[in-house]
Every structure is written in C-alpha cells, then in structure tokens.
Write an enzyme that holds these catalytic residues in place. Sequence first.
Site, PDB file in Angstrom:
ATOM      1  N   LYS A  90       0.824  -1.210   0.000  1.00  0.00           N
ATOM      2  CA  LYS A  90       0.000   0.000   0.000  1.00  0.00           C
ATOM      3  C   LYS A  90       0.857   1.258   0.000  1.00  0.00           C
ATOM      4  O   LYS A  90       0.427   2.311  -0.478  1.00  0.00           O
ATOM      5  CB  LYS A  90      -0.923  -0.013   1.232  1.00  0.00           C
ATOM      6  CG  LYS A  90      -1.895   1.152   1.293  1.00  0.00           C
ATOM      7  CD  LYS A  90      -2.908   0.969   2.408  1.00  0.00           C
ATOM      8  CE  LYS A  90      -2.283   1.025   3.779  1.00  0.00           C
ATOM      9  NZ  LYS A  90      -1.843   2.402   4.152  1.00  0.00           N
ATOM     10  N   ASP A  91       2.084   1.150   0.524  1.00  0.00           N
ATOM     11  CA  ASP A  91       2.965   2.309   0.630  1.00  0.00           C
ATOM     12  C   ASP A  91       3.941   2.428  -0.534  1.00  0.00           C
ATOM     13  O   ASP A  91       4.842   3.278  -0.497  1.00  0.00           O
ATOM     14  CB  ASP A  91       3.763   2.231   1.938  1.00  0.00           C
ATOM     15  CG  ASP A  91       2.880   2.313   3.160  1.00  0.00           C
ATOM     16  OD1 ASP A  91       1.812   2.947   3.080  1.00  0.00           O
ATOM     17  OD2 ASP A  91       3.249   1.731   4.200  1.00  0.00           O
ATOM     18  N   ARG A 141      -8.149   8.867   1.413  1.00  0.00           N
ATOM     19  CA  ARG A 141      -9.238   7.913   1.188  1.00  0.00           C
ATOM     20  C   ARG A 141     -10.121   7.804   2.417  1.00  0.00           C
ATOM     21  O   ARG A 141     -11.351   7.953   2.342  1.00  0.00           O
ATOM     22  CB  ARG A 141      -8.670   6.529   0.852  1.00  0.00           C
ATOM     23  CG  ARG A 141      -9.749   5.418   0.851  1.00  0.00           C
ATOM     24  CD  ARG A 141      -9.148   4.033   0.771  1.00  0.00           C
ATOM     25  NE  ARG A 141      -8.348   3.633   1.919  1.00  0.00           N
ATOM     26  CZ  ARG A 141      -8.818   3.026   3.001  1.00  0.00           C
ATOM     27  NH1 ARG A 141     -10.105   2.744   3.111  1.00  0.00           N
ATOM     28  NH2 ARG A 141      -8.012   2.684   3.992  1.00  0.00           N
ATOM     29  N   ARG A 142      -9.506   7.528   3.557  1.00  0.00           N
ATOM     30  CA  ARG A 142     -10.294   7.365   4.778  1.00  0.00           C
ATOM     31  C   ARG A 142     -11.041   8.650   5.132  1.00  0.00           C
ATOM     32  O   ARG A 142     -12.205   8.603   5.543  1.00  0.00           O
ATOM     33  CB  ARG A 142      -9.384   6.937   5.931  1.00  0.00           C
ATOM     34  CG  ARG A 142      -8.906   5.486   5.816  1.00  0.00           C
ATOM     35  CD  ARG A 142      -7.877   5.155   6.862  1.00  0.00           C
ATOM     36  NE  ARG A 142      -7.523   3.737   6.862  1.00  0.00           N
ATOM     37  CZ  ARG A 142      -6.318   3.266   7.156  1.00  0.00           C
ATOM     38  NH1 ARG A 142      -5.337   4.117   7.484  1.00  0.00           N
ATOM     39  NH2 ARG A 142      -6.076   1.969   7.130  1.00  0.00           N
ATOM     40  N   ARG A 159      -0.592  11.091  12.324  1.00  0.00           N
ATOM     41  CA  ARG A 159       0.459  10.321  11.675  1.00  0.00           C
ATOM     42  C   ARG A 159       1.284   9.578  12.707  1.00  0.00           C
ATOM     43  O   ARG A 159       1.204   9.815  13.891  1.00  0.00           O
ATOM     44  CB  ARG A 159       1.376  11.237  10.841  1.00  0.00           C
ATOM     45  CG  ARG A 159       0.727  11.741   9.563  1.00  0.00           C
ATOM     46  CD  ARG A 159       1.729  11.923   8.432  1.00  0.00           C
ATOM     47  NE  ARG A 159       2.517  10.713   8.240  1.00  0.00           N
ATOM     48  CZ  ARG A 159       3.845  10.657   8.343  1.00  0.00           C
ATOM     49  NH1 ARG A 159       4.540  11.728   8.635  1.00  0.00           N
ATOM     50  NH2 ARG A 159       4.484   9.519   8.154  1.00  0.00           N
ATOM     51  N   ARG A 165       0.139   6.221  16.921  1.00  0.00           N
ATOM     52  CA  ARG A 165      -1.250   6.645  16.695  1.00  0.00           C
ATOM     53  C   ARG A 165      -2.167   6.188  17.829  1.00  0.00           C
ATOM     54  O   ARG A 165      -3.049   6.939  18.258  1.00  0.00           O
ATOM     55  CB  ARG A 165      -1.736   6.126  15.339  1.00  0.00           C
ATOM     56  CG  ARG A 165      -1.214   6.972  14.167  1.00  0.00           C
ATOM     57  CD  ARG A 165      -1.693   6.460  12.835  1.00  0.00           C
ATOM     58  NE  ARG A 165      -0.918   5.300  12.397  1.00  0.00           N
ATOM     59  CZ  ARG A 165      -1.191   4.601  11.304  1.00  0.00           C
ATOM     60  NH1 ARG A 165      -2.244   4.906  10.562  1.00  0.00           N
ATOM     61  NH2 ARG A 165      -0.421   3.578  10.958  1.00  0.00           N
ATOM     62  N   CYS A 251      -0.905  11.137  -4.023  1.00  0.00           N
ATOM     63  CA  CYS A 251      -1.207  10.843  -2.618  1.00  0.00           C
ATOM     64  C   CYS A 251      -2.340  11.700  -2.062  1.00  0.00           C
ATOM     65  O   CYS A 251      -2.871  11.399  -0.999  1.00  0.00           O
ATOM     66  CB  CYS A 251       0.039  11.035  -1.764  1.00  0.00           C
ATOM     67  SG  CYS A 251       1.260   9.734  -1.988  1.00  0.00           S
TER      68      CYS A 251
END
Length: 315
Positions: A90-91, A141-142, A159, A165, A251
């Site tokens: 994903k990254d 997205r979230r 972050r 987190r 991004c």
Amino acid sequence: MIDLPTSDHPLRIGTRASPLAMAQAHMAMAALMASHGLPAEALDIVPMTATGDRIQDRALAEVGGKALWTRELDAALDAGTIDVAVHSLKDVETLRDARFFLGAMLERADPRDRLVVREGIGATTIADLPPGARLGTSSPRRAAQVKRLRPDLDTVLLRGNVATRLAKIAGGDADATLLAAAGLDRLGMHDVGVVQDAALLLPAASQGAIGIECRADDAGAIALLAAVDYAPTHGAVAAERAFLAAVGGDCRSPVAAHAFWQEDGALRLAAEIFSEDGAEHAAGHIVVTGPDMPAALARRLLAEAPDSVRALFAR
C-alpha cells in the site's frame, strides 16, 4: 538450479525499521526459509529508517508522497547493499523504476480497516461516533469515506506508526482513528479496534499485501522469490494497482480499490474515487477477464465522476 544463500553469503533482506515493517520482514524470511529449506543463518534482515518515518507533523503528500517510504530501500537495493526489499505494498508507488522487480507477494491478510476509539466512546462503527467527533487520519481515502458517511465529523491529521497513533488516541489528540486490520494482526493486536464493513469503507489498493522486490537483473533473487509468490494475492493486487495506474492521481487523491476472488473463481474488482470532502464520488465494479479490464473501469469512473472528483485525478 537455484544458487541458495548460505551463512557465508546470506540473502540480505532490506526493510524499514518500524515494528510492523520488521514483523513483515520476518514473515518474508520465514517464507523463504520454508520454501528453500534454508537455515536462519542464510538470511540477514537489514533494517533502515525511511524518510517517511522521520516526518511526523505533516501529511506525506506535502513532502514527497509514497516515495518517502521506499527511497532508502531503493537506494540500498540499487547499490547492492541489500538483495531484496520487503514492502507494505500500500505504501509503494504504483509506477516503479524499471531497475526493480516485484518478485513475490505473500498471502494477503485482512484488507479491511478497524475503528479504534478513545476510552469513554462506545462506538463500534462510523455511524456510532458521537456528533462532531474528531477522527484522526493521514489518509485522503479514509477522510473522504468518513466524511461521506458522516459529514458532521471532523477529520484531523494523525500520523505515526501504529503505537504512536494509538498513544495519540489515548492522549486525546482525536476521538477515533482507522487502522489497517492486517497491520494490527501482524503486531499481535488482534483485539484492538473493530473491523469495518468493506462495503462501507472500501479498502485501499494493496492494503494487507506484502511485496518483496529485487533488482530486475538479479536472476538468482528472482528465482528465490518466485517460490514464495502467492498467486491469488498477486493476481488480485495487480488488478488493484493497474486500476490505480490508469485512474491517475497522487497521494492527495482519495481512491479505494479492492479485488477479491469469488466462489466461482472469478476475480471481482470494486473501486471508488471521491472529492476531497467525500460529498461526491463515482463507484463501480467489474469481473476481471483480461489485463485491460482495470484500466477500463478507471476510464468509466472518470467519465462518470463529477468535475470535483475528476480534477483530483487529472495528470
């Protein structure tokens, strides 16, 4: 005949130094050992700190995007100081340098998100959060998905690695956050958070997938990695990444894509693109019957999308 690594000439596995990345590197190491009958001494994990791990106060889109997760590993791989690099896919940028080859994907873990709330909030879904609650995330997205479901919620930048987190949520920096179920499970945090329905929060492309790269001209490493490649995951994630490549964006672009194998053996790809505030979006799905199908879905969604969405994906 594959030339296997030995204790005198171990396979050097590059990884980010975060706890989750290290856990994933050990998973890759275990898979290689099992597939080739290698002793632990024939593999060497080489951790390094990525630029993205050092920047905690800004969204990565402001300072370089996904390349900040791969820059150090790419340089080490290119220089020959490591032989393979393990990534959370994903990254990893959708369009990769031709010097590198994605030789294997391990079997995918749960690609969904989990909702984590601070003490005193009893919510188990986005719908349950109290009015005006602050949801911390660095993911466009979230943020867009949450705002689409609950326009009253306040999304704030959050972050850091998983532990950071969680500590910020406990400290009151936000009332809730969304974390990848796969990452929590790989850290042994099986009871943290509540899984959210993928029909409401469609996952990010490649979420839950671990990729292992090598140099494109390293035939030995390519052969080693081929033995641990999990074809069902590779096929599904390749479709998601093909969609991302075709839809464009960066991004800052809120996009979700998830491919999965149905009981009838067909590969279904669902995708969504959003405006920044989630108020407008375009969504669709296809059964992938050929390599051009993800790009066809991307073109269809862009054609159907409102201008506020399409503007975020124009190259």
